[in-house]
Design an enzyme around this catalytic site. Structure first.
Site, PDB file in Angstrom:
ATOM      1  N   THR A 210      -1.024  -0.673  -4.764  1.00  0.00           N
ATOM      2  CA  THR A 210      -1.862   0.535  -4.981  1.00  0.00           C
ATOM      3  C   THR A 210      -1.594   1.659  -3.956  1.00  0.00           C
ATOM      4  O   THR A 210      -0.999   1.446  -2.928  1.00  0.00           O
ATOM      5  CB  THR A 210      -3.487   0.186  -4.723  1.00  0.00           C
ATOM      6  OG1 THR A 210      -3.911   1.188  -5.102  1.00  0.00           O
ATOM      7  CG2 THR A 210      -3.721  -0.433  -3.449  1.00  0.00           C
TER       8      THR A 210
ATOM      9  N   GLU B  66       0.747  -1.173   0.077  1.00  0.00           N
ATOM     10  CA  GLU B  66      -0.007  -0.097   0.003  1.00  0.00           C
ATOM     11  C   GLU B  66       1.071   1.102  -0.221  1.00  0.00           C
ATOM     12  O   GLU B  66       1.769   1.478   0.906  1.00  0.00           O
ATOM     13  CB  GLU B  66      -0.898   0.100   1.232  1.00  0.00           C
ATOM     14  CG  GLU B  66      -2.062  -1.021   1.245  1.00  0.00           C
ATOM     15  CD  GLU B  66      -3.008  -0.969   2.268  1.00  0.00           C
ATOM     16  OE1 GLU B  66      -4.035  -1.071   2.203  1.00  0.00           O
ATOM     17  OE2 GLU B  66      -2.499  -0.383   3.601  1.00  0.00           O
ATOM     18  N   CYS B  67       0.669   2.021  -1.000  1.00  0.00           N
ATOM     19  CA  CYS B  67       1.331   3.539  -1.016  1.00  0.00           C
ATOM     20  C   CYS B  67       2.733   3.088  -0.923  1.00  0.00           C
ATOM     21  O   CYS B  67       3.429   2.817  -1.860  1.00  0.00           O
ATOM     22  CB  CYS B  67       0.742   4.381  -0.011  1.00  0.00           C
ATOM     23  SG  CYS B  67       1.180   6.105  -0.537  1.00  0.00           S
ATOM     24  N   GLY B  68       3.577   3.623   0.142  1.00  0.00           N
ATOM     25  CA  GLY B  68       4.784   3.377   0.264  1.00  0.00           C
ATOM     26  C   GLY B  68       5.342   1.894  -0.025  1.00  0.00           C
ATOM     27  O   GLY B  68       6.388   1.821  -0.667  1.00  0.00           O
TER      28      GLY B  68
ATOM     29  N   TYR C 216       3.900  -0.197  -1.944  1.00  0.00           N
ATOM     30  CA  TYR C 216       3.563  -0.358  -3.654  1.00  0.00           C
ATOM     31  C   TYR C 216       4.898   0.346  -4.180  1.00  0.00           C
ATOM     32  O   TYR C 216       5.364  -0.209  -4.827  1.00  0.00           O
ATOM     33  CB  TYR C 216       2.449   0.510  -3.988  1.00  0.00           C
ATOM     34  CG  TYR C 216       2.001   0.596  -5.280  1.00  0.00           C
ATOM     35  CD1 TYR C 216       2.326  -0.660  -6.002  1.00  0.00           C
ATOM     36  CD2 TYR C 216       1.572   1.630  -5.979  1.00  0.00           C
ATOM     37  CE1 TYR C 216       2.173  -0.658  -7.572  1.00  0.00           C
ATOM     38  CE2 TYR C 216       1.280   1.759  -7.428  1.00  0.00           C
ATOM     39  CZ  TYR C 216       1.236   0.340  -8.101  1.00  0.00           C
ATOM     40  OH  TYR C 216       1.166   0.470  -9.295  1.00  0.00           O
TER      41      TYR C 216
END
Length: 441
Positions: free
Chosen positions: A432, A327-329, A331
């Site tokens: 994502t 997730e985010c970082g 990803y």
């Protein structure tokens, strides 16, 4: 028995909510009062400070992303405490335009639903009696939200305090505390908010100072007496479908943004969470069923992550046969490369083709609704999820298969879909910028 509670809120961000919240938690704890903290809205950083100050795990509750039953289940974690304190986000009535799962995300929704009166923190610098008009407006805005009183912040002098008190008396608003200007109480910040609790070397001293400051300038007895909303039953926290029976979870200062309610929900469902630290060059446990890389600050540690060959090689081997999700970082760390703010590119895990950059920063913030094109650990293809996006990264290249169809709180399509890649050995890597909060349409 669920104790009575209060919502600590303000007209806007930057008025001193967190300083008051931490001071109250630490001060009550010093008195032997068990306080259960909560955070209204999507925020990863404040709950860690709450936990350090109170000694009890803090949980996020959010009406846009969560149904009422889930919120009440999380409030069930307050069983056995003496008091509940919830910290609001932004301004008390600030939310999105279109209602979500059980509200529009405003802290006022939580206060109304749980029956918690509001302690309003007011920055009174540059005004005197006129501040009472603000307090009166907040008192009258919603009949289902009760104003317990105000704490005046950044008061310049005894004369200034006296003038503000005159206005509050005329408006019929109780003054619960008066905080003088004190710049050294400000907590250090960076681009995504406060510097994380785990990175504060003098956190114990910060909390002790906050407790002393609030004890001196706030009527703690009056604050506690203002709490309402006690319940005579306990709602069990809801189980959450876990990403696997045994979950390898990246956990360190580069990957710290995972919601406490997710971990609690996974464990309540019988899952085992096995932490590992990429910054310490640790690989995910080879006996785990799945691997989850939360968000955080990989951009601040990109060089160290690029040099962590044991982590990278172990992650690649793991992904060949099992599911890995970021997730985010997380990803970004699964991608091919990350460009830091100085323009230097660092090699990442290379499990996805994603290239991101902080040299050209662009702010992305808001609630998100996702419909999955492919399964991720804990959710099948077609599942609908609610969460949010909060980062400054710019996507340079995102060549893999789109993971989800994502819209914002207004139903508008968001281009950051996330991506996934199937591995030859049967595993799958997905990621994502969307941070999961709860399942649901």
């Amino acid at each position: 028995m669920i104790p009575s509670g209060l919502m600590i809120s303000a007209p806007a961000s930057g008025t001193g909510k967190t300083t008051l919240m931490l001071g109250l938690l630490a001060a009550f704890r010093a008195q032997g009062i068990a306080v259960q903290p909560f955070k209204s809205g999507p925020d990863y950083i404040d709950p860690a400070f709450h936990t350090a100050a109170s000694g009890r795990a803090s949980f996020n509750i959010d009406t846009w992303s969560m149904e009422s039953a889930r919120i009440e289940g999380l409030v069930g974690n307050a069983d056995g405490a003496d008091l509940i304190l919830a910290e609001g986000s932004m301004g008390l009535f600030d939310g999105v335009a279109i209602k979500g799962a059980s509200g529009n995300g405003a802290s006022a929704d939580i206060a109304a639903h749980m029956g918690w009166p509001v302690v309003l923190v007011l920055d009174v610098s540059g005004a005197a009696q006129s501040v009472a008009a603000t307090a009166l407006g907040f008192k009258m805005m919603r009949p289902d939200v009760t104003l317990a009183g105000v704490v005046l912040n950044r008061v310049a002098s005894p004369r200034h305090e006296a003038l503000v008190r005159v206005g509050m008396e005329q408006a019929g608003v109780a003054v619960l505390g008066v905080l003088p200007r004190r710049s050294e109480m400000e907590l250090p910040e960076r681009h995504l908010g406060l510097v994380q609790a785990g990175e504060q070397e003098n956190l114990d001293q910060i909390l002790a100072d906050a407790a002393a400051f609030v004890t001196e300038h706030v009527d703690l007895d009056a604050v506690r007496a203002a709490a309402r909303g006690a319940r005579d039953h306990v709602t069990e926290p809801m189980k959450i479908i876990p990403p696997g029976q045994r979950i390898a979870l990246a956990q360190d200062n580069a990957f710290a943004f995972v919601y406490p309610h997710l971990l609690a929900g996974w464990r309540a469902a019988g899952a085992e969470v096995i932490p590992f630290s990429p910054l310490k060059n640790e690989a995910p446990d080879s006996n785990a069923d799945s691997c989850w890389l939360p968000g955080g600050y990989p951009e601040l540690h990109a060089g160290k992550l690029a040099a962590a060959t044991t982590f990278r090689d172990g992650l690649r081997a793991f992904a060949e046969t099992r599911h890995v999700h970021g997730e985010c970082g997380g990803y970004m760390a699964l991608g091919a490369g990350l460009v830091d703010k100085e323009g230097v590119r660092h090699e990442m895990a290379g499990l996805l083709g994603l290239e991101t950059s902080f040299a050209k920063r662009k702010f992305h913030l808001g609630y998100r609704r996702a419909t999955l094109n492919a399964a991720i650990p804990g959710a099948d293809a077609g599942a609908q999820l609610r969460g949010h996006e909060f980062h400054y990264a710019t996507i340079l290249e995102e060549p893999d298969t789109p993971l989800a169809q994502i819209t914002d709180s207004n139903g508008l399509t968001v281009p950051e879909t996330g991506t996934y890649r199937r591995m030859d050995g049967g595993g799958q890597v997905s990621g994502t910028f969307f941070h999961l909060i709860a399942e649901g349409a």
